[in-house]
Design a protein around this motif. Structure first.
Motif, PDB file in Angstrom:
ATOM      1  N   GLY A 147      16.078 -23.717  57.445  1.00  0.00           N
ATOM      2  CA  GLY A 147      14.900 -22.858  57.401  1.00  0.00           C
ATOM      3  C   GLY A 147      15.226 -21.595  56.615  1.00  0.00           C
ATOM      4  O   GLY A 147      16.339 -21.435  56.090  1.00  0.00           O
ATOM      5  N   THR A 148      14.268 -20.692  56.584  1.00  0.00           N
ATOM      6  CA  THR A 148      14.477 -19.430  55.881  1.00  0.00           C
ATOM      7  C   THR A 148      15.701 -18.705  56.438  1.00  0.00           C
ATOM      8  O   THR A 148      16.551 -18.229  55.687  1.00  0.00           O
ATOM      9  CB  THR A 148      13.220 -18.549  56.017  1.00  0.00           C
ATOM     10  OG1 THR A 148      12.147 -19.209  55.336  1.00  0.00           O
ATOM     11  CG2 THR A 148      13.432 -17.171  55.415  1.00  0.00           C
ATOM     12  N   CYS A 193      11.628 -26.089  45.352  1.00  0.00           N
ATOM     13  CA  CYS A 193      10.814 -25.776  44.177  1.00  0.00           C
ATOM     14  C   CYS A 193      10.578 -27.012  43.327  1.00  0.00           C
ATOM     15  O   CYS A 193       9.511 -27.187  42.753  1.00  0.00           O
ATOM     16  CB  CYS A 193      11.530 -24.736  43.306  1.00  0.00           C
ATOM     17  SG  CYS A 193      11.392 -23.081  43.951  1.00  0.00           S
ATOM     18  N   LEU A 225       8.408 -26.485  52.928  1.00  0.00           N
ATOM     19  CA  LEU A 225       7.901 -25.359  52.134  1.00  0.00           C
ATOM     20  C   LEU A 225       7.108 -25.916  50.955  1.00  0.00           C
ATOM     21  O   LEU A 225       7.435 -26.982  50.437  1.00  0.00           O
ATOM     22  CB  LEU A 225       9.058 -24.557  51.549  1.00  0.00           C
ATOM     23  CG  LEU A 225       9.711 -23.440  52.336  1.00  0.00           C
ATOM     24  CD1 LEU A 225      10.919 -22.920  51.561  1.00  0.00           C
ATOM     25  CD2 LEU A 225       8.741 -22.302  52.603  1.00  0.00           C
ATOM     26  N   PRO A 283       6.410 -25.602  46.877  1.00  0.00           N
ATOM     27  CA  PRO A 283       7.222 -25.085  45.767  1.00  0.00           C
ATOM     28  C   PRO A 283       6.841 -23.619  45.567  1.00  0.00           C
ATOM     29  O   PRO A 283       5.649 -23.290  45.522  1.00  0.00           O
ATOM     30  CB  PRO A 283       6.803 -25.949  44.577  1.00  0.00           C
ATOM     31  CG  PRO A 283       5.521 -26.609  44.967  1.00  0.00           C
ATOM     32  CD  PRO A 283       5.468 -26.654  46.461  1.00  0.00           C
ATOM     33  N   PHE A 284       7.843 -22.745  45.441  1.00  0.00           N
ATOM     34  CA  PHE A 284       7.560 -21.319  45.588  1.00  0.00           C
ATOM     35  C   PHE A 284       7.906 -20.466  44.380  1.00  0.00           C
ATOM     36  O   PHE A 284       7.830 -19.244  44.447  1.00  0.00           O
ATOM     37  CB  PHE A 284       8.266 -20.777  46.839  1.00  0.00           C
ATOM     38  CG  PHE A 284       9.739 -21.082  46.899  1.00  0.00           C
ATOM     39  CD1 PHE A 284      10.647 -20.293  46.228  1.00  0.00           C
ATOM     40  CD2 PHE A 284      10.212 -22.182  47.612  1.00  0.00           C
ATOM     41  CE1 PHE A 284      12.003 -20.580  46.261  1.00  0.00           C
ATOM     42  CE2 PHE A 284      11.571 -22.477  47.658  1.00  0.00           C
ATOM     43  CZ  PHE A 284      12.467 -21.681  46.971  1.00  0.00           C
ATOM     44  N   TYR A 294       5.163 -25.716  56.125  1.00  0.00           N
ATOM     45  CA  TYR A 294       5.811 -24.420  56.399  1.00  0.00           C
ATOM     46  C   TYR A 294       5.071 -23.334  55.616  1.00  0.00           C
ATOM     47  O   TYR A 294       5.189 -23.240  54.403  1.00  0.00           O
ATOM     48  CB  TYR A 294       7.282 -24.506  55.992  1.00  0.00           C
ATOM     49  CG  TYR A 294       8.141 -23.312  56.355  1.00  0.00           C
ATOM     50  CD1 TYR A 294       7.671 -22.275  57.159  1.00  0.00           C
ATOM     51  CD2 TYR A 294       9.452 -23.239  55.909  1.00  0.00           C
ATOM     52  CE1 TYR A 294       8.469 -21.193  57.475  1.00  0.00           C
ATOM     53  CE2 TYR A 294      10.264 -22.152  56.233  1.00  0.00           C
ATOM     54  CZ  TYR A 294       9.760 -21.135  57.010  1.00  0.00           C
ATOM     55  OH  TYR A 294      10.564 -20.057  57.322  1.00  0.00           O
ATOM     56  N   ILE A 307       4.713 -19.568  54.987  1.00  0.00           N
ATOM     57  CA  ILE A 307       5.420 -18.286  55.132  1.00  0.00           C
ATOM     58  C   ILE A 307       5.178 -17.425  53.895  1.00  0.00           C
ATOM     59  O   ILE A 307       6.093 -17.115  53.119  1.00  0.00           O
ATOM     60  CB  ILE A 307       6.935 -18.493  55.448  1.00  0.00           C
ATOM     61  CG1 ILE A 307       7.654 -17.151  55.656  1.00  0.00           C
ATOM     62  CG2 ILE A 307       7.617 -19.382  54.397  1.00  0.00           C
ATOM     63  CD1 ILE A 307       9.055 -17.250  56.221  1.00  0.00           C
ATOM     64  N   ALA A 314       7.749 -16.765  50.805  1.00  0.00           N
ATOM     65  CA  ALA A 314       7.538 -17.749  49.724  1.00  0.00           C
ATOM     66  C   ALA A 314       6.502 -17.263  48.717  1.00  0.00           C
ATOM     67  O   ALA A 314       6.497 -17.695  47.572  1.00  0.00           O
ATOM     68  CB  ALA A 314       7.115 -19.083  50.315  1.00  0.00           C
TER      69      ALA A 314
END
Lengths: 311, 311
Positions: free
Chosen positions: A53-54, A90, A113, A115-116, A147, A149, A153
């Motif tokens: 996770g983060t 990503c 997540l 792609p950020f 996810y 956030i 992100a």
């Protein structure tokens, strides 16, 4: 909880999970043995394993390093049904490879997540990302927890996108971790999507989330305070729930006076009597001596403990 | 320009470079043959190869895919001295692996993003990131060009950080691409760091950058308009420079009416007579039919051409 049979779709997950902090060796390589030990302790505290996770510094790890760590956890016999590794990268090719690996190992779910890197992208583009990963993985056992956030992100997951994914991938897209920090958003998810497993992004809204029909929480501070958070999860209907919520909020607020990831690792290092845990990968930096003293002072003032961690 | 001898430190780069758009196959796999063809064309236009930049969808590619593409470019005999691949990743282990690969292949330099997932990180943490990569790569041939693009990466490279890196890694940290969009920042780099190779992040400030002693530009639109941009780079002292600058600004403004990366690929597809170039990886989406017609209309109205691209 039993291990997942390889041919069975995992149960929808619930409860308290920790984005497990990742230990590093002196050369900044990943330290699988220490991670196994930490995860084993978390399981004894009724805490699931949202590794990568983060707060795991997951995005400071390569895909290969994550695969190796996951192999080590499974190889050590830890319960795969309690594992929800972060697998959203990503690069869509990375997300496919890592998600496939997790599903083949029998993980109960994956936390994905968006792609950020590219900002201001459309829901259509994000939909295609998740759809492509799900289709390429092509495994009926896959359970995706989204996810959300946006504070980190910058790229978020809208209610409309969730609606579309739930419609097109029922039984595969099954839940979300909402780290938006906006209760109205969590509440909207709970109300709009019955049966969708909504995890609070931190324990400060665990009681409200459970009252609203949520699945639990996935929180940074579950790394160090898992038993208390699980107790509230299990007993949220009890008379003492509000007081329990207030007490854990106070602890989190104390930790949050310091940079979160180095602070969590400092606590694990101190209470586990293992200074190697202080290490972080750049771009993060460990706590200064002053911050370390400050954090440990805050924890001692609260008679904080991590029973069973040391030794 | 000659190829770099494997034992020689590459010359400091200058001129116009393109963050080369990346072609994808129908299954969204990378298409090495088309990339080689495109890069060969760009070199005929006096345009260097900043492959794996933002406009290359680099962060939608895995490290393995980037290594394979770089192998293909070098294997095809393209001039490594004109290559400045993007090698900065979120994960320090990825950055080390990709940078090492580029240096071993003899690339003239690498363009290095800071790790961009964690926000609000300190200069100290970013310094440690770059220092660790440089030390782990451990190759005297390494030439690092920093990549400052806060509008996308959100994590930027401050003047103080540059100063510290220049002091500790002279001859290794040698330049920067400034995509801040703030002329005052570019100007400060030009003034504060004599000999530092400052590349404008796009061609709209190329003339000013050259007047200030800059090295050239690395620009999205160099994918489609390389010859004109190079002509201004080469002749910036000429009487016609202001007019040339205005003309290329007008073209860029026309392209910028549309999402940049899909628009660049649409132009390559159209003028190269190769529709496969329209493909993008999620989270991006290709232009709509309406956007496509709009873009091609804007280009035709300017008698735009990409000589030698088709066939």
């Amino acid at each position: 909880m039993n291990k997942i049979d390889a041919q069975t779709k995992p149960a929808i997950m619930s409860g308290v999970l920790s984005p497990v902090v990742t230990p590093f060796k002196a050369d900044l390589g990943v330290d699988a043995a220490r991670l196994v030990k930490q995860c084993r302790w978390l399981l004894t505290q009724n805490c699931g394993l949202a590794v990568f996770g983060t707060n795991s510094e997951a995005n400071s790890l390569s895909v290969g390093e994550k695969m190796d760590l996951l192999d080590a956890l499974v190889g050590a016999g830890l319960d795969t049904g309690r594992m929800m590794p972060g697998t959203g990268c990503c690069s869509i090719s990375d997300s496919v490879a890592l998600t496939s690996h997790a599903v083949k190992l029998g993980c109960g779910g994956v936390l994905m997540l968006p792609p950020f890197y590219y900002k201001g992208v459309s829901d259509e583009g994000l939909y295609r990302n998740f759809a492509h990963v799900i289709e390429k993985v092509g495994d009926a056992r896959l359970r995706v927890y989204l996810y959300h956030i946006p504070p980190v992100a910058q790229v978020g997951i809208s209610l409309k996108l969730i609606e579309r994914l739930l419609k097109d991938f029922p039984g595969t897209v099954v839940g979300i971790k909402d780290s938006s920090g906006e209760w109205a958003n969590t509440e909207a998810m709970l109300k709009n999507f019955p049966g969708f497993a909504v995890f609070a992004g931190n324990e400060t809204i665990l009681l409200k989330t459970m009252q609203g029909g949520g699945a639990g929480c996935i929180s940074a501070t579950a790394n160090i305070n898992p038993a208390a958070i699980h107790a509230l999860y299990a007993n949220w209907r009890d008379a003492g729930a509000e007081a329990a919520q207030a007490k854990m909020n106070d602890l989190r607020a104390a930790v949050q006076k310091f940079p979160m990831i180095p602070a969590l690792k400092q606590a694990v290092a101190h209470y586990g009597n293992d200074p190697a845990w202080e290490r972080v990968r750049p771009p993060l930096v460990e706590l200064t001596a002053e911050q370390k003293a400050g954090l440990l002072g805050e924890l001692k003032a609260r008679a904080f403990a991590m029973p069973g961690l040391a030794g």
